[in-house]
Motif scaffolding. Sequence first.
Motif, PDB file in Angstrom:
ATOM      1  N   PRO A  37      72.206  22.135 -27.874  1.00  0.00           N
ATOM      2  CA  PRO A  37      71.635  22.612 -26.604  1.00  0.00           C
ATOM      3  C   PRO A  37      71.944  21.697 -25.421  1.00  0.00           C
ATOM      4  O   PRO A  37      72.081  22.161 -24.302  1.00  0.00           O
ATOM      5  N   ASN A  38      72.068  20.405 -25.679  1.00  0.00           N
ATOM      6  CA  ASN A  38      72.334  19.485 -24.590  1.00  0.00           C
ATOM      7  C   ASN A  38      73.740  19.599 -24.026  1.00  0.00           C
ATOM      8  O   ASN A  38      74.067  18.995 -23.015  1.00  0.00           O
TER       9      ASN A  38
ATOM     10  N   GLU B  24      70.155  15.440 -17.413  1.00  0.00           N
ATOM     11  CA  GLU B  24      71.114  14.585 -16.710  1.00  0.00           C
ATOM     12  C   GLU B  24      72.125  15.428 -15.956  1.00  0.00           C
ATOM     13  O   GLU B  24      72.451  15.152 -14.805  1.00  0.00           O
ATOM     14  N   VAL B  25      72.625  16.443 -16.638  1.00  0.00           N
ATOM     15  CA  VAL B  25      73.597  17.321 -15.998  1.00  0.00           C
ATOM     16  C   VAL B  25      72.952  18.020 -14.806  1.00  0.00           C
ATOM     17  O   VAL B  25      73.526  18.083 -13.716  1.00  0.00           O
ATOM     18  N   ALA B  26      71.729  18.506 -15.003  1.00  0.00           N
ATOM     19  CA  ALA B  26      71.041  19.198 -13.912  1.00  0.00           C
ATOM     20  C   ALA B  26      70.863  18.280 -12.712  1.00  0.00           C
ATOM     21  O   ALA B  26      71.080  18.682 -11.565  1.00  0.00           O
TER      22      ALA B  26
ATOM     23  N   SER C  80      75.152   1.260 -12.040  1.00  0.00           N
ATOM     24  CA  SER C  80      74.830   0.519 -13.248  1.00  0.00           C
ATOM     25  C   SER C  80      74.250   1.374 -14.367  1.00  0.00           C
ATOM     26  O   SER C  80      73.379   0.938 -15.081  1.00  0.00           O
ATOM     27  N   SER C  81      74.703   2.593 -14.512  1.00  0.00           N
ATOM     28  CA  SER C  81      74.236   3.307 -15.685  1.00  0.00           C
ATOM     29  C   SER C  81      75.333   4.209 -16.199  1.00  0.00           C
ATOM     30  O   SER C  81      76.291   4.505 -15.501  1.00  0.00           O
ATOM     31  N   ASP C  82      75.209   4.623 -17.389  1.00  0.00           N
ATOM     32  CA  ASP C  82      76.245   5.438 -17.980  1.00  0.00           C
ATOM     33  C   ASP C  82      75.564   6.479 -18.854  1.00  0.00           C
ATOM     34  O   ASP C  82      74.441   6.286 -19.291  1.00  0.00           O
ATOM     35  N   SER C  83      76.234   7.584 -19.059  1.00  0.00           N
ATOM     36  CA  SER C  83      75.586   8.653 -19.804  1.00  0.00           C
ATOM     37  C   SER C  83      76.526   9.215 -20.852  1.00  0.00           C
ATOM     38  O   SER C  83      77.720   9.339 -20.619  1.00  0.00           O
ATOM     39  N   PRO C  84      75.970   9.573 -21.995  1.00  0.00           N
ATOM     40  CA  PRO C  84      76.838  10.156 -23.028  1.00  0.00           C
ATOM     41  C   PRO C  84      77.285  11.563 -22.681  1.00  0.00           C
ATOM     42  O   PRO C  84      78.267  12.045 -23.216  1.00  0.00           O
ATOM     43  N   HIS C  85      76.594  12.212 -21.786  1.00  0.00           N
ATOM     44  CA  HIS C  85      76.911  13.610 -21.507  1.00  0.00           C
ATOM     45  C   HIS C  85      77.756  13.792 -20.266  1.00  0.00           C
ATOM     46  O   HIS C  85      78.338  14.833 -20.069  1.00  0.00           O
ATOM     47  N   LEU C  86      77.791  12.780 -19.427  1.00  0.00           N
ATOM     48  CA  LEU C  86      78.477  12.942 -18.145  1.00  0.00           C
ATOM     49  C   LEU C  86      79.792  12.173 -18.141  1.00  0.00           C
ATOM     50  O   LEU C  86      79.953  11.200 -18.872  1.00  0.00           O
ATOM     51  N   SER C  87      80.680  12.602 -17.271  1.00  0.00           N
ATOM     52  CA  SER C  87      81.899  11.839 -17.049  1.00  0.00           C
ATOM     53  C   SER C  87      81.519  10.579 -16.269  1.00  0.00           C
ATOM     54  O   SER C  87      80.395  10.450 -15.793  1.00  0.00           O
TER      55      SER C  87
ATOM     56  N   LEU D  14      82.139  18.766 -27.932  1.00  0.00           N
ATOM     57  CA  LEU D  14      82.592  19.342 -26.663  1.00  0.00           C
ATOM     58  C   LEU D  14      81.426  20.033 -25.964  1.00  0.00           C
ATOM     59  O   LEU D  14      80.561  20.605 -26.622  1.00  0.00           O
ATOM     60  N   HIS D  15      81.434  19.961 -24.646  1.00  0.00           N
ATOM     61  CA  HIS D  15      80.519  20.794 -23.878  1.00  0.00           C
ATOM     62  C   HIS D  15      80.978  22.245 -23.979  1.00  0.00           C
ATOM     63  O   HIS D  15      82.167  22.513 -24.143  1.00  0.00           O
TER      64      HIS D  15
END
Lengths: 517, 610
Positions: B393-394, B422-424, A73-80, B362-363
């Motif tokens: 940086p993000n 989040e990525v980490a 139940s969560s979503d992220s702008p940075h992740l797939s 883009l990353h």
Amino acid sequence: MPRPRPSSPYSARSPSPMFTLPQKESRKPTTCPGSVSTRGLHSIYGDGLEREAARKPDQKLLYGVGDPTAMFSSDSPHLSSRGSIIKWFWDSAEEGYRTYHMDEYDEDKNPGGIINLGTSENKLCFDLLSRRLSHSDMLRVEPSLLQYPDWRGHLFLREEVASFLSFYCKSPAPLKPENVVVLNGCASLFSALATVLCEVGEAFLIPAPYYGAITQHVYLYGNVRLVCVYLDSEVTGLETHPFQLTVDKLEMALQGAISEGVKVKGLILINPQNPLGDIYSPGELREYLEFAKRHALHVMVDEVYMLSVFEESVGYRSVLSLEGLPDPQKTHVMWATSKDFGMSGLRFGTLYTENQDVATAVASLCRYHGLSGFVQYQMAQLLRDRDWINQVYLPENHARLKAAHTYVSEELRALGVPFLSHGAGFFIWVDLRKFLPEATFEEERLLWRRFLENKVLLSFGKAFECKEPGWFRLVFSDKAHRLRLGMQRIRQVLEGKSQVAEDPPSCQTQEPRGPHR
Amino acid sequence: MSIQSRSNPSDIPHMSDGQVWDQASRNHSIHTCLMEMVLSLQQAVADHITQLATRHQQQDLVPEEQGHNQPIWGQEALLGRLMFQMVNHLQFGATGGQKFQPPCPSEDSKGDVRSREQAQVSKQIYKIFYQLTNFEDTSINYVLSNRGVETSALYHGSFQDYNTYQGNKYHEDKNTSGFINLGTSENKLCTDLLTERLSRSDMNYIDDDLLQYSDWRGQPFLREEVAQFLTYYCKAPAPLDPENVVVLNGCSSVFSALATVLCDPGEAFLVPTPTYSDFVFSAHLYAKVDLVPVDLESQVSDANTHPFQLTVDKLEQALLNAKLEGKKVRGLVLINPQNPLGHIYSQDSLMEYLEFAKKHSLHVIIDEIYMLSVFDESITFRSVLSMESLPDPNKTHMIWGTSKDFGISGFRFGTLYTHNKEVALAMSSFGYLHGISGITQYKLHRLLQDREWIDNVYLPTNHSRLQEAHRFITNELKSSKIPFLSHGSGLYVWISLRKYLDPCTFEEELLLHRRFLDKKLILSCGKTFMCKEPGWFRLVFAATPLLLKHAMQRFYTVLVEQEQDWVVKQLEDAINQEVEDLPASDASQSYSREVILTSGLEGCCSDLGL
């Protein structure tokens, strides 16, 4: 701080810790706010709907098709999308371990800290192991160990593993190094096997309760699901003991999954079983293998506790000891040093399979699961040292395990708590159903939290996909002083709580069984 | 995946003037693949026979060890697999008109009916093959998933040479006829230093913590050390945070996990090509992420002030093309110092690329695994972590490991530094699958901590040895007039052997590669780096002088043979022509072609600063 998470609630239908408790037991993902809005999730991970398990007229739950994303139940702008799920796996698993890690018990520095009886680690023999690993024979540094290895593992190690397994698994013929693949732990092995045996969305059967982390291992990269074959504590019909696995149950679960359009490619067996401590007899094992052969299923036999059978009367038999396996090309055996040598931090696991296609395919992924050349060297030295293993390590380890087990089981008996244990593994499967005011997983979790608040960490049954609320796994392979304190804290919680129970369900205490088990 | 794009019709211009494969020009790429396979097969059969022969000899000498069966079995399996693949291709060639699929079935099985069908057919053929040849027990069913088959095939395709090498390594005393590997980028110049350092008693510490489950992101003591190490050597403006560090068992693992958490299957990263082949592999195997090549050219022009220059225009163009093809691009992969080119991006260029990425949200994944292998002191390398302020940086993620800079690829250590929590955290889930032994983590921690040894012993020695080896190789190349690119960093030079290819195609490149293998010399050919131009090879020079000398002897032998063959071929052609249509003057024509070819290459040499 992240820690392994056998007690984690991340499995398919666990209540997500993102919701504040108490909450309604969420059985359908439609009640889960985020799952529909998750971008692109459905197209990637199937319909996102949790499948209702088939029920017999008596409402007995026979199987369940796991969908690890159902509660997501969560979503992220940075992740797939899958990245968000992967992160959610992490977050949701963390509660117990985050708390534990921030407040670890230490005899001198933090005597009021949390005692961890949740993680299945053997902490009884570090003295023996440290001493052995510090011997001068362990310290060799050779240039070839510094360079890229054969991705199956250095030959010297695979030879050692083959001869080690031949000896300890009592294989009828010597095992071959070319059937061995070495990697950094059984988690990796589950991941690699899932990937090379299944397409995305296909499934393995697994008798539940089971070591819950496998859900994540097969899902992270492999996108493979688990179909639970639910076992229960009630002994019915021809069954001889609680949570007995029968071919009927396997058949039923398989047919159920097929009827839902789920393609099942294999069966996972853990022997000795985690968390039940069950040991499959050669007869049972053969029946399960025959079942798998009938349906052309692979069988992955996880024997990671094979040398941790501390009760001598229990006749443990490795699948590798069987003469004439029903389908040797589809029987894959897993072993590691994490449990039997109490070195989960060492990251060494191994596959034994006669199927060269499988061995090669798994080895093709070993680039991502490699372990340091030094460690490979040390493992070879360790496994080679039969004198030490047979005369020092195993007898001492078994004696210590037995002592710890005796202590904990006597404590439990004194508390009037029923439990299952069969003289193998590091844990006892404890029945705390009578301590739940209501037979729900919310109550189970609340009880678990009370333990945690009283500074003792256990694993609750839901994390093992147990379908009956109220079972806990208690790890006893810890030093006496910690164990004593842990049991004291458990007693405090239960005694403060036990009067709540109105109608305690009956469950017999199981003693370690005779040689037939 | 991107390997496909190399055998796509878009590539045909490179091969279309080939004379060997003139019939059936409708499907050059099938021929390319079959050609590769026939050659591989030929090689494998030859190796197999050699192996069997040497085994008999060895049996006479020493009581046979069990392990000797291993390479033989491996070769038999390889033979089986190759034949199966060839049959598969022939089958599809024969049905005609279908878009060719590369050696391995397409990974995108979802909804792709054709690939499913193909997989079905493959399975049948596979099964038939096994049954027909009695290769193994005939009761074998097809056991792997499609992706499992593909994984094996892709692995064998990519690492076959490496495996051959593993089975028969050159040794100056024991095996002078073994393979010399200048294909794998490993630094073997400082094993003495590393062996000595790692043998010191401070390395052999063991405590309970090291033997237990730990923080899956890496032991805290190691992450702290990594943060300090990177702060110092990357010259970070502010101390780096251990919480931003994730430690896994190698940079391939870091890349694989990162690709998985940043992209969904079928999404893509931009990557300037030629590029490190392992990323092609790692993007695909587990993560199922595509790489969209940003093709760079060796030709110097107004827009291209040096060969293979990366410009924002090219990035924009590649991104646009990808979008037009419906590809969802999630990031840009940069390697700095570049592999295989040896380039170092200036601070300004780096900033431009980062700004480009930010503009398109883009990353950016920056692999700086060679950052301490800049051995030319006149060159200033600037890590992305040294920048005062990053555009985004993000979305900037830096990868480093000890494999190259410390020459300990067998250690399996790679690390990610990212500001993005989040990525980490998402990466931490992969600690299970890519974890490192506590004992190894401790040793790494000690190694990275020992600045005195690194600064006063290791780095100076390593750099001077790299310089020396580099000087030797470049002098050799210069004296034999072989154009190359090299910029004082990395462990390799990027050489052009185009003048030895006639026609200049990837088939010929592969043939030349095979010729090197016949002479027991392993180089990496440009195609594996997704290079757009045939004829480039990467030669690793971080080896002992003696080994390099032997290697170069083999290298020249091959080139001389190649030239002789070319001359013979020209003569034969000329004679044939004369016989066919007397009195035409084809001999002179062929001569003039030679002139053109040579003069073309002279131009190229000057482009490359020779």
